[in-house]
Design a protein around this motif. Structure first.
Motif, PDB file in Angstrom:
ATOM      1  N   ASP A   4       0.832  -1.205   0.000  1.00  0.00           N
ATOM      2  CA  ASP A   4       0.000   0.000   0.000  1.00  0.00           C
ATOM      3  C   ASP A   4       0.866   1.255   0.000  1.00  0.00           C
ATOM      4  OD1 ASP A   4      -2.337  -1.447  -0.016  1.00  0.00           O
ATOM      5  OD2 ASP A   4      -2.635  -1.338   2.165  1.00  0.00           O
ATOM      6  N   ILE A   5       1.929   1.234   0.799  1.00  0.00           N
ATOM      7  CA  ILE A   5       2.819   2.388   0.870  1.00  0.00           C
ATOM      8  C   ILE A   5       3.526   2.589  -0.468  1.00  0.00           C
ATOM      9  CG2 ILE A   5       4.917   3.295   1.954  1.00  0.00           C
ATOM     10  CD1 ILE A   5       3.981   1.922   4.552  1.00  0.00           C
ATOM     11  N   GLU A   6       3.995   1.505  -1.071  1.00  0.00           N
ATOM     12  CA  GLU A   6       4.661   1.602  -2.368  1.00  0.00           C
ATOM     13  C   GLU A   6       3.707   2.114  -3.442  1.00  0.00           C
ATOM     14  OE1 GLU A   6       6.312  -2.239  -3.155  1.00  0.00           O
ATOM     15  OE2 GLU A   6       7.832  -2.036  -1.595  1.00  0.00           O
ATOM     16  N   ARG A   7       2.476   1.624  -3.409  1.00  0.00           N
ATOM     17  CA  ARG A   7       1.477   2.067  -4.391  1.00  0.00           C
ATOM     18  C   ARG A   7       1.173   3.558  -4.199  1.00  0.00           C
ATOM     19  NH1 ARG A   7      -2.760  -1.732  -4.010  1.00  0.00           N
ATOM     20  NH2 ARG A   7      -3.477  -0.593  -2.191  1.00  0.00           N
ATOM     21  N   THR A   8       1.074   3.978  -2.946  1.00  0.00           N
ATOM     22  CA  THR A   8       0.804   5.381  -2.655  1.00  0.00           C
ATOM     23  C   THR A   8       1.965   6.263  -3.116  1.00  0.00           C
ATOM     24  OG1 THR A   8      -0.546   4.768  -0.752  1.00  0.00           O
ATOM     25  CG2 THR A   8       0.278   7.024  -0.818  1.00  0.00           C
ATOM     26  N   GLU A   9       3.189   5.839  -2.833  1.00  0.00           N
ATOM     27  CA  GLU A   9       4.357   6.599  -3.260  1.00  0.00           C
ATOM     28  C   GLU A   9       4.418   6.690  -4.782  1.00  0.00           C
ATOM     29  OE1 GLU A   9       6.588   8.414  -1.558  1.00  0.00           O
ATOM     30  OE2 GLU A   9       5.407   7.995   0.226  1.00  0.00           O
ATOM     31  N   LEU A  10       4.073   5.614  -5.461  1.00  0.00           N
ATOM     32  CA  LEU A  10       4.052   5.622  -6.921  1.00  0.00           C
ATOM     33  C   LEU A  10       2.991   6.588  -7.444  1.00  0.00           C
ATOM     34  CD1 LEU A  10       5.239   4.437  -9.509  1.00  0.00           C
ATOM     35  CD2 LEU A  10       3.546   2.607  -9.357  1.00  0.00           C
ATOM     36  N   THR A  11       1.834   6.596  -6.808  1.00  0.00           N
ATOM     37  CA  THR A  11       0.761   7.515  -7.196  1.00  0.00           C
ATOM     38  C   THR A  11       1.195   8.960  -6.992  1.00  0.00           C
ATOM     39  OG1 THR A  11      -0.910   5.872  -6.609  1.00  0.00           O
ATOM     40  CG2 THR A  11      -1.638   8.158  -6.759  1.00  0.00           C
ATOM     41  N   ILE A  12       1.843   9.236  -5.865  1.00  0.00           N
ATOM     42  CA  ILE A  12       2.315  10.597  -5.594  1.00  0.00           C
ATOM     43  C   ILE A  12       3.372  10.997  -6.615  1.00  0.00           C
ATOM     44  CG2 ILE A  12       3.610  12.002  -3.945  1.00  0.00           C
ATOM     45  CD1 ILE A  12       2.054  10.548  -1.718  1.00  0.00           C
ATOM     46  N   ALA A  13       4.272  10.084  -6.946  1.00  0.00           N
ATOM     47  CA  ALA A  13       5.301  10.379  -7.948  1.00  0.00           C
ATOM     48  C   ALA A  13       4.666  10.700  -9.304  1.00  0.00           C
ATOM     49  CB  ALA A  13       6.257   9.201  -8.076  1.00  0.00           C
ATOM     50  N   LYS A  14       3.633   9.943  -9.675  1.00  0.00           N
ATOM     51  CA  LYS A  14       2.928  10.209 -10.934  1.00  0.00           C
ATOM     52  C   LYS A  14       2.232  11.571 -10.889  1.00  0.00           C
ATOM     53  CE  LYS A  14       2.109   5.417 -12.306  1.00  0.00           C
ATOM     54  NZ  LYS A  14       1.097   4.381 -12.530  1.00  0.00           N
ATOM     55  N   LEU A  15       1.667  11.919  -9.726  1.00  0.00           N
ATOM     56  CA  LEU A  15       1.015  13.214  -9.552  1.00  0.00           C
ATOM     57  C   LEU A  15       2.016  14.347  -9.743  1.00  0.00           C
ATOM     58  CD1 LEU A  15      -1.501  14.892  -8.481  1.00  0.00           C
ATOM     59  CD2 LEU A  15      -0.411  14.689  -6.258  1.00  0.00           C
ATOM     60  N   LEU A  16       3.188  14.224  -9.131  1.00  0.00           N
ATOM     61  CA  LEU A  16       4.218  15.254  -9.273  1.00  0.00           C
ATOM     62  C   LEU A  16       4.686  15.366 -10.726  1.00  0.00           C
ATOM     63  CD1 LEU A  16       6.324  14.567  -6.065  1.00  0.00           C
ATOM     64  CD2 LEU A  16       4.881  16.549  -6.511  1.00  0.00           C
ATOM     65  N   LYS A  17       4.887  14.238 -11.367  1.00  0.00           N
ATOM     66  CA  LYS A  17       5.322  14.242 -12.765  1.00  0.00           C
ATOM     67  C   LYS A  17       4.264  14.885 -13.656  1.00  0.00           C
ATOM     68  CE  LYS A  17       6.969  11.133 -16.381  1.00  0.00           C
ATOM     69  NZ  LYS A  17       7.261   9.739 -16.737  1.00  0.00           N
ATOM     70  N   ALA A  18       3.003  14.521 -13.439  1.00  0.00           N
ATOM     71  CA  ALA A  18       1.918  15.088 -14.247  1.00  0.00           C
ATOM     72  C   ALA A  18       1.817  16.598 -14.043  1.00  0.00           C
ATOM     73  CB  ALA A  18       0.595  14.418 -13.895  1.00  0.00           C
ATOM     74  N   GLY A  19       1.967  17.056 -12.802  1.00  0.00           N
ATOM     75  CA  GLY A  19       1.905  18.488 -12.527  1.00  0.00           C
ATOM     76  C   GLY A  19       3.013  19.252 -13.217  1.00  0.00           C
ATOM     77  N   VAL A  20       4.226  18.709 -13.166  1.00  0.00           N
ATOM     78  CA  VAL A  20       5.359  19.373 -13.817  1.00  0.00           C
ATOM     79  C   VAL A  20       5.186  19.368 -15.332  1.00  0.00           C
ATOM     80  CG1 VAL A  20       7.840  19.190 -14.259  1.00  0.00           C
ATOM     81  CG2 VAL A  20       6.975  18.938 -11.934  1.00  0.00           C
ATOM     82  N   LEU A  21       4.765  18.254 -15.897  1.00  0.00           N
ATOM     83  CA  LEU A  21       4.580  18.185 -17.349  1.00  0.00           C
ATOM     84  C   LEU A  21       3.450  19.103 -17.814  1.00  0.00           C
ATOM     85  CD1 LEU A  21       5.088  14.363 -18.020  1.00  0.00           C
ATOM     86  CD2 LEU A  21       6.669  16.250 -18.528  1.00  0.00           C
ATOM     87  N   LEU A  22       2.352  19.136 -17.055  1.00  0.00           N
ATOM     88  CA  LEU A  22       1.239  20.023 -17.407  1.00  0.00           C
ATOM     89  C   LEU A  22       1.674  21.481 -17.348  1.00  0.00           C
ATOM     90  CD1 LEU A  22      -1.768  20.494 -18.044  1.00  0.00           C
ATOM     91  CD2 LEU A  22      -2.180  20.487 -15.569  1.00  0.00           C
ATOM     92  N   SER A  23       2.375  21.863 -16.293  1.00  0.00           N
ATOM     93  CA  SER A  23       2.812  23.252 -16.183  1.00  0.00           C
ATOM     94  C   SER A  23       3.799  23.596 -17.300  1.00  0.00           C
ATOM     95  CB  SER A  23       3.419  23.526 -14.811  1.00  0.00           C
ATOM     96  OG  SER A  23       4.641  22.860 -14.656  1.00  0.00           O
ATOM     97  N   ALA A  24       4.709  22.677 -17.625  1.00  0.00           N
ATOM     98  CA  ALA A  24       5.663  22.928 -18.703  1.00  0.00           C
ATOM     99  C   ALA A  24       4.949  23.106 -20.044  1.00  0.00           C
ATOM    100  CB  ALA A  24       6.675  21.790 -18.793  1.00  0.00           C
TER     101      ALA A  24
END
Length: 118
Positions: A4-24
C-alpha cells in the motif's frame, strides 16, 4: 501494508510528474504565443499579479497570463503532494504525521494566499 505504501508513493510520484509536465506544456504554449505575437498582451512593462486580471487575460489568450497559469500549476504541484500526504497518513492512522503534515499544509496554503503584499 508495504505494498500500500509503495502504491501510494508511486501515485504521488505520478502526480508530481503530471503536474510538472502540465505546467511545462502550458508555459510552452504561452511562450510560443508570446513569440508569435511579439507581445505579452499587457501594455509596457506591466505584469498581471491580481488573480482576476490573470483570469481575464487567460480568457483573452494573453501570453503572460498563460505563462503565469503554468507557473501557478508548478507552484501548486508540491502543495498538492502535501495535501495527498495528509490523506495517506489519515488512512495509515498515524496521528503524529497527520498533525505535522496538516500544519505544514495549512502554512503552505496561508503563505500562498498571503504571499502578495502591496
Amino acid at each position: 501494508m508495504k505494498k500500500d505504501i509503495e502504491r501510494t508513493e508511486l501515485t504521488i510520484a505520478k502526480l508530481l510528474k503530471a503536474g510538472v509536465l502540465l505546467s511545462a506544456a502550458i508555459i510552452l504554449i504561452g511562450l510560443v504565443l508570446y513569440l508569435a505575437t511579439g507581445t505579452g498582451g499587457y501594455g509596457g512593462d506591466a505584469f498581471p499579479t491580481d488573480p482576476l486580471v490573470i483570469l481575464q487575460g487567460l480568457a483573452a489568450f494573453k501570453p503572460y497570463a498563460i505563462i503565469l497559469l503554468g507557473l501557478f500549476i508548478l507552484i501548486l504541484t508540491p502543495i498538492l503532494r502535501v495535501g495527498v500526504s495528509v490523506i495517506v497518513f489519515i488512512r495509515e492512522k498515524d496521528s503524529l504525521y497527520v498533525a505535522i503534515t496538516t500544519f505544514v499544509f495549512l502554512v503552505l496554503i496561508v503563505s500562498l494566499l498571503l504571499g502578495k503584499v502591496e
